[in-house]
Enzyme design. Structure first.
Site, mmCIF file in Angstrom:
data_model
loop_
_atom_site.group_PDB
_atom_site.id
_atom_site.type_symbol
_atom_site.label_atom_id
_atom_site.label_comp_id
_atom_site.label_asym_id
_atom_site.label_seq_id
_atom_site.Cartn_x
_atom_site.Cartn_y
_atom_site.Cartn_z
ATOM 1 N N TYR A 107 0.826 -1.023 -0.016
ATOM 2 C CA TYR A 107 0.165 -0.174 0.041
ATOM 3 C C TYR A 107 0.958 1.082 0.169
ATOM 4 C CZ TYR A 107 -3.422 3.607 1.254
ATOM 5 O OH TYR A 107 -4.180 4.804 1.313
ATOM 6 N N TRP A 109 1.099 5.808 -1.699
ATOM 7 C CA TRP A 109 0.699 6.619 -2.581
ATOM 8 C C TRP A 109 1.724 7.037 -3.793
ATOM 9 C CZ3 TRP A 109 -2.483 11.304 -2.800
ATOM 10 C CH2 TRP A 109 -3.677 11.053 -2.385
HETATM 11 N N1 LIG Z 1 -1.835 7.836 12.666
HETATM 12 C C1 LIG Z 1 -2.223 8.291 11.443
HETATM 13 N N2 LIG Z 1 -1.962 7.218 10.381
HETATM 14 C C2 LIG Z 1 -1.941 7.443 9.110
HETATM 15 C C3 LIG Z 1 -3.297 8.584 8.561
HETATM 16 C C4 LIG Z 1 -3.619 9.143 9.868
HETATM 17 O O1 LIG Z 1 -4.652 10.149 9.655
HETATM 18 N N3 LIG Z 1 -3.205 9.193 11.050
HETATM 19 N N4 LIG Z 1 -3.524 8.413 7.421
HETATM 20 C C5 LIG Z 1 -3.585 7.229 6.667
HETATM 21 C C6 LIG Z 1 -3.620 7.803 5.125
HETATM 22 S S1 LIG Z 1 -5.067 8.304 4.787
HETATM 23 C C7 LIG Z 1 -2.699 7.236 4.045
HETATM 24 S S2 LIG Z 1 -3.215 7.441 2.322
HETATM 25 C C8 LIG Z 1 -1.288 6.718 4.551
HETATM 26 C C9 LIG Z 1 -0.400 7.044 3.564
HETATM 27 O O2 LIG Z 1 0.647 6.011 3.671
HETATM 28 P P1 LIG Z 1 1.733 5.957 2.388
HETATM 29 O O3 LIG Z 1 1.037 6.267 1.047
HETATM 30 O O4 LIG Z 1 2.445 4.858 2.618
HETATM 31 O O5 LIG Z 1 2.708 7.252 2.600
HETATM 32 P P2 LIG Z 1 3.679 8.022 1.582
HETATM 33 O O6 LIG Z 1 4.571 8.738 2.648
HETATM 34 O O7 LIG Z 1 3.073 8.776 0.718
HETATM 35 O O8 LIG Z 1 4.688 6.872 0.998
HETATM 36 C C10 LIG Z 1 4.778 6.781 -0.241
HETATM 37 C C11 LIG Z 1 6.242 6.333 -0.238
HETATM 38 O O9 LIG Z 1 6.658 5.872 -1.751
HETATM 39 C C12 LIG Z 1 7.674 6.438 -2.028
HETATM 40 N N5 LIG Z 1 7.864 6.745 -3.359
HETATM 41 C C13 LIG Z 1 7.546 7.713 -4.183
HETATM 42 N N6 LIG Z 1 7.676 7.484 -5.395
HETATM 43 C C14 LIG Z 1 7.995 6.381 -5.705
HETATM 44 C C15 LIG Z 1 8.229 5.635 -6.826
HETATM 45 O O10 LIG Z 1 8.276 6.030 -7.967
HETATM 46 N N7 LIG Z 1 8.903 4.224 -6.654
HETATM 47 C C16 LIG Z 1 9.014 3.877 -5.428
HETATM 48 N N8 LIG Z 1 9.689 2.461 -5.429
HETATM 49 N N9 LIG Z 1 8.830 4.443 -4.276
HETATM 50 C C17 LIG Z 1 8.239 5.708 -4.340
HETATM 51 C C18 LIG Z 1 7.953 7.817 -1.152
HETATM 52 O O11 LIG Z 1 9.611 8.190 -0.964
HETATM 53 C C19 LIG Z 1 7.266 7.368 -0.143
HETATM 54 O O12 LIG Z 1 8.229 6.658 1.036
HETATM 55 O O13 LIG Z 1 -1.183 7.017 5.847
HETATM 56 C C20 LIG Z 1 -2.132 6.457 7.004
HETATM 57 N N10 LIG Z 1 -1.590 6.830 8.242
HETATM 58 N N1 LIG Z 2 -1.311 18.429 2.789
HETATM 59 C C1 LIG Z 2 -1.692 17.462 2.857
HETATM 60 N N2 LIG Z 2 -2.774 17.080 2.311
HETATM 61 C C2 LIG Z 2 -3.434 16.002 2.439
HETATM 62 C C3 LIG Z 2 -2.644 14.686 2.771
HETATM 63 C C4 LIG Z 2 -1.234 14.965 3.265
HETATM 64 O O1 LIG Z 2 -0.662 14.040 3.647
HETATM 65 N N3 LIG Z 2 -0.921 16.113 3.350
HETATM 66 N N4 LIG Z 2 -3.286 13.253 2.590
HETATM 67 C C5 LIG Z 2 -4.242 13.184 1.613
HETATM 68 C C6 LIG Z 2 -4.874 12.068 2.109
HETATM 69 S S1 LIG Z 2 -4.192 10.393 1.567
HETATM 70 C C7 LIG Z 2 -6.170 11.723 2.538
HETATM 71 S S2 LIG Z 2 -7.008 10.209 2.731
HETATM 72 C C8 LIG Z 2 -6.876 12.901 2.781
HETATM 73 C C9 LIG Z 2 -7.495 12.795 4.336
HETATM 74 O O2 LIG Z 2 -8.284 13.564 4.611
HETATM 75 P P1 LIG Z 2 -9.082 13.583 6.355
HETATM 76 O O3 LIG Z 2 -8.832 12.111 6.521
HETATM 77 O O4 LIG Z 2 -10.419 14.367 6.238
HETATM 78 O O5 LIG Z 2 -7.541 14.618 6.928
HETATM 79 P P2 LIG Z 2 -7.153 14.960 8.248
HETATM 80 O O6 LIG Z 2 -6.450 15.941 8.143
HETATM 81 O O7 LIG Z 2 -6.460 13.696 8.677
HETATM 82 O O8 LIG Z 2 -8.406 14.984 9.121
HETATM 83 C C10 LIG Z 2 -9.256 16.229 8.848
HETATM 84 C C11 LIG Z 2 -9.616 16.993 10.046
HETATM 85 O O9 LIG Z 2 -10.437 16.101 10.971
HETATM 86 C C12 LIG Z 2 -10.465 16.524 12.282
HETATM 87 N N5 LIG Z 2 -10.592 15.583 13.343
HETATM 88 C C13 LIG Z 2 -10.048 14.522 13.657
HETATM 89 N N6 LIG Z 2 -10.896 13.712 14.278
HETATM 90 C C14 LIG Z 2 -12.162 14.210 14.316
HETATM 91 C C15 LIG Z 2 -13.357 13.789 15.047
HETATM 92 O O10 LIG Z 2 -13.326 12.850 15.805
HETATM 93 N N7 LIG Z 2 -14.338 14.536 14.665
HETATM 94 C C16 LIG Z 2 -14.380 15.855 14.016
HETATM 95 N N8 LIG Z 2 -15.476 16.325 13.836
HETATM 96 N N9 LIG Z 2 -13.331 16.007 13.437
HETATM 97 C C17 LIG Z 2 -12.021 15.416 13.757
HETATM 98 C C18 LIG Z 2 -9.112 17.038 12.685
HETATM 99 O O11 LIG Z 2 -8.963 18.263 13.068
HETATM 100 C C19 LIG Z 2 -8.225 17.141 11.258
HETATM 101 O O12 LIG Z 2 -7.829 18.165 11.018
HETATM 102 O O13 LIG Z 2 -6.050 14.147 2.810
HETATM 103 C C20 LIG Z 2 -5.514 13.975 1.893
HETATM 104 N N10 LIG Z 2 -4.466 15.418 1.838
HETATM 105 MO MO LIG Z 3 -5.124 8.821 2.437
#
Ligand SMILES: Nc1nc2c(c(=O)[nH]1)N[C@H]1C(S)=C(S)[C@@H](COP(=O)(O)OP(=O)(O)OC[C@H]3O[C@@H](n4cnc5c(=O)[nH]c(N)nc54)[C@H](O)[C@@H]3O)O[C@H]1N2
Ligand SMILES: Nc1nc2c(c(=O)[nH]1)N[C@H]1C(S)=C(S)[C@@H](COP(=O)(O)OP(=O)(O)OC[C@H]3O[C@@H](n4cnc5c(=O)[nH]c(N)nc54)[C@H](O)[C@@H]3O)O[C@H]1N2
Ligand SMILES: [Mo]
Length: 764
Positions: A107, A109
């Site tokens: 998994y 991005w």
């Molecule tokens: N506590 C907590 N944990 C969370 C979340 C949260 O809200 N709270 N949010 C979750 C969510 S929504 C998401 S989507 C995940 C994201 O989790 P990930 O998608 O695993 O996070 P990234 O840092 O985008 O990891 C992408 C990796 O791919 C590498 N990469 C980029 N391009 C390439 C390429 O072309 N080739 C190769 N081989 N590698 C490449 C980058 O260097 C990076 O290390 O995290 C989740 N984890």
């Molecule tokens: N800059 C930036 N933007 C991103 C990403 C990133 O890594 N960086 N990741 C992208 C990805 S993969 C995803 S999936 C989306 C995720 O999108 P979301 O999951 O919506 O993003 P978060 O910033 O984790 O959370 C949004 C807000 O929810 C609020 N929140 C947390 N817990 C609660 C709760 O229990 N109740 C309420 N009402 N609010 C709560 C927090 O204050 C937080 O700032 O974002 C995307 N956008």
């Molecule tokens: Mo995500």
């Protein structure tokens, strides 16, 4: 020379000014992302992986479980040697244990670019190699991705392109945003985004008179420019608040009986839940039901505010949106379902700028219309074996081979994994309870990672293969909701001996005897031409101008036509259209979900208290949300990300009262701790956060204090989060919320050296 390029945080131009890469946003982007300025450091940062590297113990003693992963030094070896050994290991695992013993969940991005897309490449490779255990769903929306098809329709069809920003600007009176719609989040869209419209759309709506209501522990979750009303309930209690709002609509007769009768199913069960016993009084008949007072006690918002909000919702065109964060939590299915039920009671689902939205504002892809033709993508191959896990259950799987678990109505068994292969993701970023993840990864025979940089995941691998970044290869950038397709052109040669993921897999495929099937005899450039042809044909078939690949490549970009802003499949519901749910209608209750018999996800939206609420030992909620200064862990060493840290440490926000009670001053180093682990961070004292809540974004690279001390000195919140599924229905990631104690750090805090390579030795 200036070249065009695309990243998940925007389309840009890049050119060299001496030794420095200059990056400027696409000229048509009205609100470009500051995350762009992380890019210049990506090309030659010392964190780059230069040459293939193997963990010494694996290289010298062969595959097998090892708790030395993440602790031992690496040896640099030649490409041919390492690929020979790796091909042999893949063959061994397949022969001795079968294809399901390979986990290619992988998994992550990765980067923009449709051909070199790391996930597409690894899944293609592993499918052709004989199959593998794969993952389903995402960390983003794991709970909603399983729930929404039961209760509303196919996830993509009913979440994207239904209520658009244009509709909100033109029609909406009230936007009720649970979790907000933070501009920091809508910077991001997978594949790229040339025009960030959220700020201007919200401003236009506000100027017309739309009122925004923010429900969130953090005030910056909606732009101050739209002067939102800010309600800050206790985290994780939104479902109770929604149920209190629904109760008010019911008892004040503000609900749309016709809509509930004609377009919904399961209303009776939910209605009964609203009016029946609330657990406060043993006497069922004396209970007032789950009314606003009941909700107020749970969520901390005064009952009269809940009642007046309910009246406001019913007074005009209202859209209710739920950020993804709410469902990335224990029982995360409930706030999504309760919001849908609330929107159904208001009867506006399918009206322009009204009804229900999932995730609006959490990614730039939501709230837009799609392109009228498919964008180029590398087609997926079917996996020849049927073995999968819900993605966030990876550590459970590795720790409990043969163990059983429930998922979406089925009883499943974890496979016995011997080889884990990651390409384009960072589990030491995304997974919860990192000490547990470390123990889980210690159990496999071999852990392979393709990476451009020395993330904690790479440091825990046995075999690390250096991958190019998009800046070193040509590709096509396209997202599917942004009209621009970008000819991504390289700005630098491959770093040291890095190779494209595709090239690495092609070499392995050659050793395993399927090179020709894997490459189909095409060079990467020929693949780009091939992928473009599908879009070109679709354009021609629909009578649009259809540039050839050469024309597209020479122009550097092409703007595709976009589809109509017609409300998608929810608009057809009002004209007698049927949904794909069990009844063909909106499921306010679901007999199917009820039949699963899960007490952590019953047959209608419900309030289920958290199993790990704040306690005397861990009195604070920790919100670990998306970082404003980068995408996840990517380019954490870049200029924008670095500028957001204090002495290289990630910043934790805390309310002045909570800080004062602990003797914590603004800028001081603090320690966050619970039963799973600890990390350090720099405190920012601010009244823009609810009391009793601290916030530490994700993305700081996991940096243990010492070999025998897993405390993360850099500020990665996933050392603290809990590794449990949202419920037995979806088993989604619950990383957003956990509980902690925070204390001032005593003594001289250790320096942060997160972005240095591990110990590496040249092979003798
Ligand atoms: N506590 C907590 N944990 C969370 C979340 C949260 O809200 N709270 N949010 C979750 C969510 S929504 C998401 S989507 C995940 C994201 O989790 P990930 O998608 O695993 O996070 P990234 O840092 O985008 O990891 C992408 C990796 O791919 C590498 N990469 C980029 N391009 C390439 C390429 O072309 N080739 C190769 N081989 N590698 C490449 C980058 O260097 C990076 O290390 O995290 C989740 N984890
Ligand atoms: N800059 C930036 N933007 C991103 C990403 C990133 O890594 N960086 N990741 C992208 C990805 S993969 C995803 S999936 C989306 C995720 O999108 P979301 O999951 O919506 O993003 P978060 O910033 O984790 O959370 C949004 C807000 O929810 C609020 N929140 C947390 N817990 C609660 C709760 O229990 N109740 C309420 N009402 N609010 C709560 C927090 O204050 C937080 O700032 O974002 C995307 N956008
Ligand atoms: Mo995500």
């Amino acid at each position: 020379m200036t070249v065009s390029h695309s990243a998940h945080w925007g389309v840009f131009r890049a050119e060299w000014e001496g030794e420095r890469l200059r990056v400027t946003p696409h000229p048509d982007d009205p609100d470009p992302s500051p995350v762009l300025q992380n890019v210049p450091d990506a090309v030659r940062h010392p964190a780059r992986v230069a040459r293939p590297a193997v963990r010494r113990g694996w290289w010298e003693h062969g595959p097998g479980p090892s708790d030395r992963r993440g602790h031992e030094e690496f040896i640099e070896v030649g490409w041919d040697e390492v690929l020979d050994r790796l091909a042999g290991e893949l063959r061994r695992v397949h022969t001795d244990h079968g294809p399901t013993a390979v986990y290619g969940g992988s998994y992550g991005w990765a980067s923009a670019g449709r051909f070199h897309h790391a996930q597409s490449q690894i899944h293609r490779f592993l499918s052709m190699a004989g199959g593998y255990t794969q993952s389903v769903n995402t960390y983003s929306g794991g709970a909603a991705e399983v729930l929404i098809p039961h209760v509303l329709g196919p996830f993509d069809a009913v979440t994207r392109s239904v209520v658009t920003w244009d509709q909100i600007a033109a029609h909406t009176d009230t936007v009720l945003a649970f979790g907000g719609m933070a501009l920091k989040n809508s910077q991001i869209a997978p594949g790229g985004m040339s025009r960030h419209v959220e700020r201007s759309a919200m401003a236009a709506a506000s100027a017309r008179g739309t009122r925004f209501v923010l429900v969130s522990p953090l005030r910056p979750d909606l732009p101050a420019a739209v002067s939102p009303q800010w309600l800050a309930p206790e985290p994780g209690t939104d479902a109770a608040l929604m149920i209190g709002l629904a109760h008010t609509l019911l008892v004040e007769d503000l609900h749309d009986r016709d809509f509930l009768r004609d377009h919904c199913d399961g209303w009776e069960a939910f209605r009964e839940y609203l009016v029946s016993g609330d657990g406060r009084s043993g006497d069922h008949r004396r209970s007032r039901g789950r009314d606003a007072d009941w909700a107020a006690e749970i969520c901390g918002i005064p009952a009269d505010e809940i009642r007046s909000l309910a009246r406001r919702l019913a007074a005009g065109r209202t859209v209710i949106t739920v950020a993804q964060s709410l469902q990335r939590a224990e029982h995360g299915e409930q706030p999504v379902w309760a919001a849908l039920a609330l929107a159904a009671m208001l009867g506006q689902i399918g009206l322009p700028g009204g009804g229900f939205c999932y995730g609006l504002g959490s990614l730039a892809h939501y709230g837009r219309v799609r392109t009228a033709v498919p964008v180029p993508t590398l087609a997926r191959r079917p996996n020849p074996v049927r073995s999968f896990i819900p993605v966030a259950r990876v550590a459970d799987m590795l720790l409990d081979p043969g163990g059983s678990y429930a998922y979406n109505g089925s009883d499943l068994t974890y496979p016995d994994i011997r080889l884990v292969y990651w390409c384009g993701g960072n589990p030491f970023h995304h997974h919860q309870d990192l000490s547990r993840l470390r123990r889980a990864l210690a159990r496999v025979d071999t852990f392979v990672v393709h990476e451009s940089v020395w993330t904690a995941t790479a440091r825990h691998a046995d075999v690390v293969l250096p991958a190019t970044t998009t800046l070193e290869r040509e590709d096509i950038g396209a997202g599917g909701t942004d009209a621009l397709v970008v000819a991504m052109k390289p700005v630098a040669p491959p770093y040291e001996s890095a190779r494209d993921d595709h090239a690495i897999f092609a070499e392995l495929a050659a050793r395993l005897g399927f090179a020709e099937r894997f490459t189909e005899g095409r060079t990467p450039r020929e693949w780009l031409v091939h992928l473009w042809e599908r879009t070109e044909k679709a354009l021609a078939n629909k009578g649009f101008p259809a540039p050839t690949f050469e024309e597209f490549w020479a122009a550097g970009e092409v703007t595709l036509p976009t589809g109509p802003d017609d409300g998608g499949m929810l608009a057809t519901l009002r004209d007698g259209g049927r949904l794909t749910t069990e009844s063909g209608r909106v499921q306010i209750g679901s007999a199917v979900i009820a039949s699963f018999g899960y007490d952590d996800c019953p047959g209608h939206p419900a309030w289920i208290p958290p199993s790990d609420p704040p306690s005397a030992r861990h009195p604070l909620w920790l919100v670990s949300n998306q970082p404003a200064t980068r995408l996840h862990s990517q380019l954490d060493f870049g200029a924008t990300s670095a500028a957001g840290k204090v002495d290289g440490r990630e910043v934790m926000r805390i309310h002045p009262a909570d800080a004062a009670a602990r003797g914590i001053e603004d800028g001081a180093v603090v320690r966050l701790v619970n039963d799973r682990g600890a990390c350090l961070a720099a405190a920012r004292v601010t009244d823009e956060i609810r009391g009793g809540v601290v916030q530490l974004p994700t993305g700081a690279w996991y940096t243990p204090a010492a070999d025998d001390d897993p405390t993360c000195v850099h500020g990665n919140p996933n050392v603290l989060t809990r590794d449990v599924g949202s419920s037995r229905l979806a088993q989604g990631c619950t990383g957003q919320l956990t509980t902690v104690q925070v204390e001032a750090y005593v003594g001289v805090p250790p320096a942060v050296q997160a972005h240095r390579p591990p110990r590496i030795r040249q092979a003798e």
